[in-house]
Design an enzyme around this catalytic site. Structure first.
Site, PDB file in Angstrom:
ATOM      1  N   GLU A 115       0.849  -1.202   0.000  1.00 23.48           N
ATOM      2  CA  GLU A 115       0.000   0.000   0.000  1.00 23.48           C
ATOM      3  C   GLU A 115       0.877   1.242   0.000  1.00 23.48           C
ATOM      4  OE1 GLU A 115      -2.025  -0.167   3.745  1.00 23.48           O
ATOM      5  OE2 GLU A 115      -2.714  -2.217   3.419  1.00 23.48           O
ATOM      6  N   LYS A 117       2.227   4.678   1.480  1.00 22.80           N
ATOM      7  CA  LYS A 117       2.245   5.251   2.820  1.00 22.80           C
ATOM      8  C   LYS A 117       1.868   6.713   2.675  1.00 22.80           C
ATOM      9  CE  LYS A 117       4.767   5.485   7.120  1.00 22.80           C
ATOM     10  NZ  LYS A 117       4.586   6.866   7.483  1.00 22.80           N
ATOM     11  N   ASP A 119       0.989  10.501   3.484  1.00 26.94           N
ATOM     12  CA  ASP A 119       1.604  11.446   4.408  1.00 26.94           C
ATOM     13  C   ASP A 119       0.529  12.387   4.934  1.00 26.94           C
ATOM     14  OD1 ASP A 119       3.585  12.557   5.831  1.00 26.94           O
ATOM     15  OD2 ASP A 119       4.572  13.549   4.142  1.00 26.94           O
ATOM     16  N   TYR A 225      -8.235   7.906   3.270  1.00 27.68           N
ATOM     17  CA  TYR A 225      -8.105   6.535   2.762  1.00 27.68           C
ATOM     18  C   TYR A 225      -8.003   5.622   3.973  1.00 27.68           C
ATOM     19  CZ  TYR A 225      -7.575   7.322  -2.227  1.00 27.68           C
ATOM     20  OH  TYR A 225      -7.808   7.622  -3.537  1.00 27.68           O
ATOM     21  N   LYS A 315      10.640   3.485   3.189  1.00 27.49           N
ATOM     22  CA  LYS A 315      10.557   4.922   2.952  1.00 27.49           C
ATOM     23  C   LYS A 315      11.264   5.316   1.661  1.00 27.49           C
ATOM     24  CE  LYS A 315       8.970   7.341   6.106  1.00 27.49           C
ATOM     25  NZ  LYS A 315       9.333   7.628   7.443  1.00 27.49           N
ATOM     26  N   CYS A 409      30.128  24.574  29.922  1.00 24.68           N
ATOM     27  CA  CYS A 409      28.762  24.576  29.387  1.00 24.68           C
ATOM     28  C   CYS A 409      28.376  25.992  28.946  1.00 24.68           C
ATOM     29  CB  CYS A 409      27.800  24.079  30.463  1.00 24.68           C
ATOM     30  SG  CYS A 409      26.075  24.323  30.026  1.00 24.68           S
ATOM     31  N   CYS A 412      25.664  27.295  31.652  1.00 25.38           N
ATOM     32  CA  CYS A 412      25.861  27.510  33.086  1.00 25.38           C
ATOM     33  C   CYS A 412      27.331  27.537  33.487  1.00 25.38           C
ATOM     34  CB  CYS A 412      25.109  26.440  33.882  1.00 25.38           C
ATOM     35  SG  CYS A 412      25.885  24.825  33.782  1.00 25.38           S
ATOM     36  N   CYS A 427      27.406  18.401  30.078  1.00 24.47           N
ATOM     37  CA  CYS A 427      27.557  19.447  31.085  1.00 24.47           C
ATOM     38  C   CYS A 427      27.381  18.776  32.439  1.00 24.47           C
ATOM     39  CB  CYS A 427      26.474  20.502  30.861  1.00 24.47           C
ATOM     40  SG  CYS A 427      26.077  21.442  32.334  1.00 24.47           S
ATOM     41  N   CYS A 433      22.055  23.647  36.022  1.00 28.58           N
ATOM     42  CA  CYS A 433      22.122  24.192  34.664  1.00 28.58           C
ATOM     43  C   CYS A 433      20.707  24.524  34.171  1.00 28.58           C
ATOM     44  CB  CYS A 433      22.776  23.162  33.737  1.00 28.58           C
ATOM     45  SG  CYS A 433      22.768  23.666  32.016  1.00 28.58           S
TER      46      CYS A 433
HETATM   47  S1  IVH Z   1      -0.632   0.821   9.023  1.00 29.71           S
HETATM   48  C1  IVH Z   1      -0.179  -1.572  12.302  1.00 29.71           C
HETATM   49  N1  IVH Z   1      -0.852   1.684   6.560  1.00 29.71           N
HETATM   50  O1  IVH Z   1       1.981   5.709   9.045  1.00 29.71           O
HETATM   51  C2  IVH Z   1       0.380  -0.513  11.536  1.00 29.71           C
HETATM   52  N2  IVH Z   1      -0.125   3.221   8.213  1.00 29.71           N
HETATM   53  O2  IVH Z   1       4.193   5.013  11.164  1.00 29.71           O
HETATM   54  C3  IVH Z   1      -0.367   0.749  11.651  1.00 29.71           C
HETATM   55  N3  IVH Z   1       0.285   5.479   7.389  1.00 29.71           N
HETATM   56  O3  IVH Z   1       0.387   6.144  12.119  1.00 29.71           O
HETATM   57  C4  IVH Z   1      -0.241   1.644  10.513  1.00 29.71           C
HETATM   58  N4  IVH Z   1      -0.259   5.089   5.303  1.00 29.71           N
HETATM   59  O4  IVH Z   1      -0.505   7.409  10.092  1.00 29.71           O
HETATM   60  C5  IVH Z   1      -0.517   1.998   7.822  1.00 29.71           C
HETATM   61  N5  IVH Z   1      -1.115   2.312   4.345  1.00 29.71           N
HETATM   62  C6  IVH Z   1      -0.800   2.618   5.606  1.00 29.71           C
HETATM   63  C7  IVH Z   1      -0.404   3.936   5.963  1.00 29.71           C
HETATM   64  C8  IVH Z   1      -0.061   4.176   7.301  1.00 29.71           C
HETATM   65  C9  IVH Z   1       0.148   6.002   6.182  1.00 29.71           C
HETATM   66  C10 IVH Z   1       0.758   6.201   8.598  1.00 29.71           C
HETATM   67  C11 IVH Z   1      -0.157   6.112   9.772  1.00 29.71           C
HETATM   68  C12 IVH Z   1       0.632   5.529  10.895  1.00 29.71           C
HETATM   69  C13 IVH Z   1       2.038   5.767  10.437  1.00 29.71           C
HETATM   70  C14 IVH Z   1       2.907   4.625  10.941  1.00 29.71           C
END
Ligand code: IVH
Length: 670
Positions: A115, A117, A119, A225, A315, A409, A412, A427, A433
């Protein structure tokens, strides 16, 4: 006026039609009527509901923006914890993940759901009998903020599910985001109204969801989504990909490009193709998520700390830009660690303007040989702090001086100490401090610690600078008058903060232990300590041996813990906090219960969600595994158990029903 049957029937027809058109427009992106026709139907329903208010139901298409502005968001406990994801930054790390999964499952090849990811911002939607009853942010994964009235304004979130076999209770997880088009429109509007434009679509989405007035949220182009489920009281397929298909059938919005792929090679292919499409997608993504598709295998793999072992985020490479270092400062952290920070000419990278980048520690500065005045490459990925990748030495100005760590430091003037073999210089000022005090207070107030809403970093800086507070216990003595006199504070924000402080006093032991900021005691360790000791007093009394007997606590951490509590100043602060009313419920300890180190296997359909029972067992010290072996102590058998129950009988392992398991859990508490 009594309600005529014709009005009731007409309202029902209008409901159906409007839900249908809404779905076609916002979820399928394939409308069949014009906007004007849609508005006419909506107006007709509004008029009917105005004449007969008993027709208004929470899932009525007229009820997306009805609620009045809130004073503050309430807290909600997620039915099932919202986990986060581990990251893989290259194909090797992805291969490692796949290898770990295969080894644990004892198989050569695994099927994954692949899927994008997204943002945006994670949300949880709760449907009861198919009707949306709650929307929440992720928060710390266990509790989030109640943003029901805001998620209701998102047109692609169905107020009611449609279709067969809808579970009685269904927690849906998804990402709320703003598309590129929506973002441009929003910023054009902001500029026209002489407001500050948003930095990037994710910030705009997060800000929009946190509005107390749902009318503002409704005016923002938010979309969703859905990518998973939490608690489910009902039937769902046995594969993640099929669950997503099923969510789509119930009219939730699921990304159409989700695919099932085989093995590492399948993952890499999907990643490459999405990376190529990235520029053309109508929204921001920062990588690809791979999830083991079969739920049975997911359960077998389980999770560690806050992330499942069955999923990974691959990523995209971080964005890099070039800029000039205008200076190298040294920041003092909570534990006194000195971090060199490069001050930069502002540069736009990875969606935000960056003016500082970390250089981690002095060895790193020397290894990269970064000097004041240098041109450097800056990298920023997702939420990660921007860092200096390398200096462009060929462009260096003559006379640029090597960086030298100060011997005292900068805050301080205490001596700076560097332990042999450690990269970090510290420090030695401790709580003398001001920088260490400031950072300790910020940590104490932070969301995952005491969660004091409205006590931001700048305010803490001011409070320490003006001498209003010296340590965390002084926070609870602050008055509205004192606070209202500070910069950027007014009577209202001061009152809100005093209320938030009051509210934060009721906490949990694990949050409190974490909030104390003991070196190397993060959230996971704080949780273990809370479970082992049950209350603060026994933890404060614990000696090195007792601490080291605990699994996961090594000699260094044990030393930090005893050292912290041996310090009279720390004991005094704790006492003052308790006198101010900071409190928590004692925790059922697990140290000497019969469930410690017992291994459980769950099989068949249980009345409570499997993850919930698993959490309970693990919290009581038990291990929960996926397959029955001689090492298994108990098998919990639900309805229609599979071969695991047979195997348990064969091996003579004790079988428990759900009630029996609960009794065992209860008897294990003290
Ligand atoms: S699954 C059990 N699927 O990424 C795993 N997360 O670092 C739970 N996110 O908090 C997340 N697209 O906000 C999952 N296709 C996707 C996603 C997704 C974006 C985000 C989500 C989550 C963060 C995880």
């Amino acid at each position: 006026m009594s309600l005529p049957e014709t009005a009731r029937q007409r309202a029902r027809v209008l409901h159906e039609e409007l839900h249908e058109h809404n779905y076609r427009y916002y979820v399928l992106d394939a409308p069949v009527i014009t906007d004007a026709e849609y508005d006419r139907l909506l107006r007709e329903l509004q008029q009917l509901e105005a004449a007969y208010p008993e027709l208004v139901t929470p899932d009525s298409p007229t009820q997306r923006v009805g609620a009045a502005p809130l004073k503050a968001f309430g807290q909600v406990r997620h039915e099932v914890r919202m986990l986060s994801l581990d990251n893989a930054f290259d194909d090797d790390e992805l291969a490692d993940f796949d290898r770990r999964v295969c080894t644990r499952l004892g198989t050569d090849i695994v099927e994954y759901a692949a899927e994008p990811k997204l943002d945006g911002v994670a949300v949880s939607l709760l449907y009861e009998d198919g009707v949306l009853i709650r929307g929440a942010t992720r928060g710390d994964g266990e509790t989030g903020e109640d943003i029901t009235q805001n998620v209701r304004t998102i047109d692609s979130v169905p107020l009611r599910l449609t279709g067969d076999n809808i579970p009685r209770l269904l927690e849906v997880r998804g990402e709320v985001y703003i598309s590129h088009r929506g973002f441009e429109q929003l910023n054009r509007q902001a500029i026209a109204q002489e407001q500050k434009p948003f930095v990037n679509p994710r910030n705009a989405a997060a800000g929009s969801l946190r509005q107390l007035d749902p009318k503002i949220t409704a005016a923002r182009p938010l979309e969703i989504y859905c990518y998973g489920v939490g608690r489910v009281d009902g039937e769902l397929p046995d594969r993640h990909s099929k669950i997503l298909d099923q969510l789509g059938k119930w009219r939730l919005r699921v990304y159409a490009g989700i695919k099932r792929v085989r093995g590492l090679a399948g993952c890499i292919d999907y990643y490459s193709s999405l990376e190529q499409q990235r520029g053309e997608l109508p929204f921001d993504i920062d990588g690809v998520v791979f999830k083991v598709d079969r739920l049975e295998q997911q359960e077998q793999l389980g999770f560690v700390s806050r992330a499942p072992r069955w999923a990974i985020a691959r990523k995209f490479p971080a964005e890099e830009m070039q800029t000039r270092v205008t200076g190298i400062d040294v920041q003092v952290g909570r534990t006194g660690a000195l971090t060199p920070v490069a001050r930069l000419e502002p540069v736009f990278v990875g969606g935000v303007t960056v003016t500082n980048a970390t250089l981690h520690n002095v060895d790193e500065v020397h290894r990269k040989d970064v000097r004041k005045g240098d041109m450097v490459i800056i990298r920023r990925a997702g939420d990660v702090i921007p860092e200096v990748v390398r200096a462009l030495k060929e462009q260096r100005r003559k006379g640029a001086r090597r960086f030298r760590l100060p011997t005292v430091c900068p805050e301080c003037r205490s001596t700076v100490e560097r332990v042999e073999g450690e990269a970090v210089a510290r420090c030695t000022g401790g709580l003398y401090c001001p920088a260490q005090r400031r950072e300790a207070i910020k940590h104490f107030a932070s969301r995952r610690a005491m969660d004091i809403d409205g006590l931001g970093d700048r305010l803490v800086d001011q409070l320490v600078e003006t001498g209003l507070i010296r340590d965390v216990s002084d926070l609870f003595q602050l008055t509205v008058e004192q606070l209202a006199g500070l910069e950027r504070m007014a009577e209202k924000s001061a009152t809100n903060l005093v209320n938030a402080l009051e509210h934060s006093k009721h906490t949990t032991l694990e949050r409190f232990v974490y909030a104390l900021g003991i070196r190397e005691v993060g959230e996971a360790t704080a949780r273990i300590l809370a479970q082992e000791f049950g209350d603060l007093e026994p933890l404060m009394q614990a000696n090195l041996d007792t601490l080291q007997e605990i699994h996961d606590i090594g000699p260094v951490v044990a030393q930090h813990i005893t050292g912290f509590f041996a310090e009279p100043h720390n004991r005094e602060v704790i006492q003052k906090l308790c006198q101010a009313g900071v409190r928590w419920e004692p925790v059922a300890t697990v140290s000497h219960t019969p469930l410690k180190d017992k291994t459980f296997v769950l099989t068949g359909t249980l009345t409570m969600p499997r993850n919930v029972l698993k959490d309970k067992l693990q919290a009581a010290g038990a291990k929960v595994t996926g397959s029955v072996s001689r090492k298994t102590d108990y098998v919990v058998v639900g309805e229609n158990p599979g071969s695991k129950a047979d195997k348990a009988k064969e091996l003579g392992i004790e079988l428990l029903d759900e009630a029996g398991c609960m009794r065992l859990l209860e008897s294990g508490k003290n």
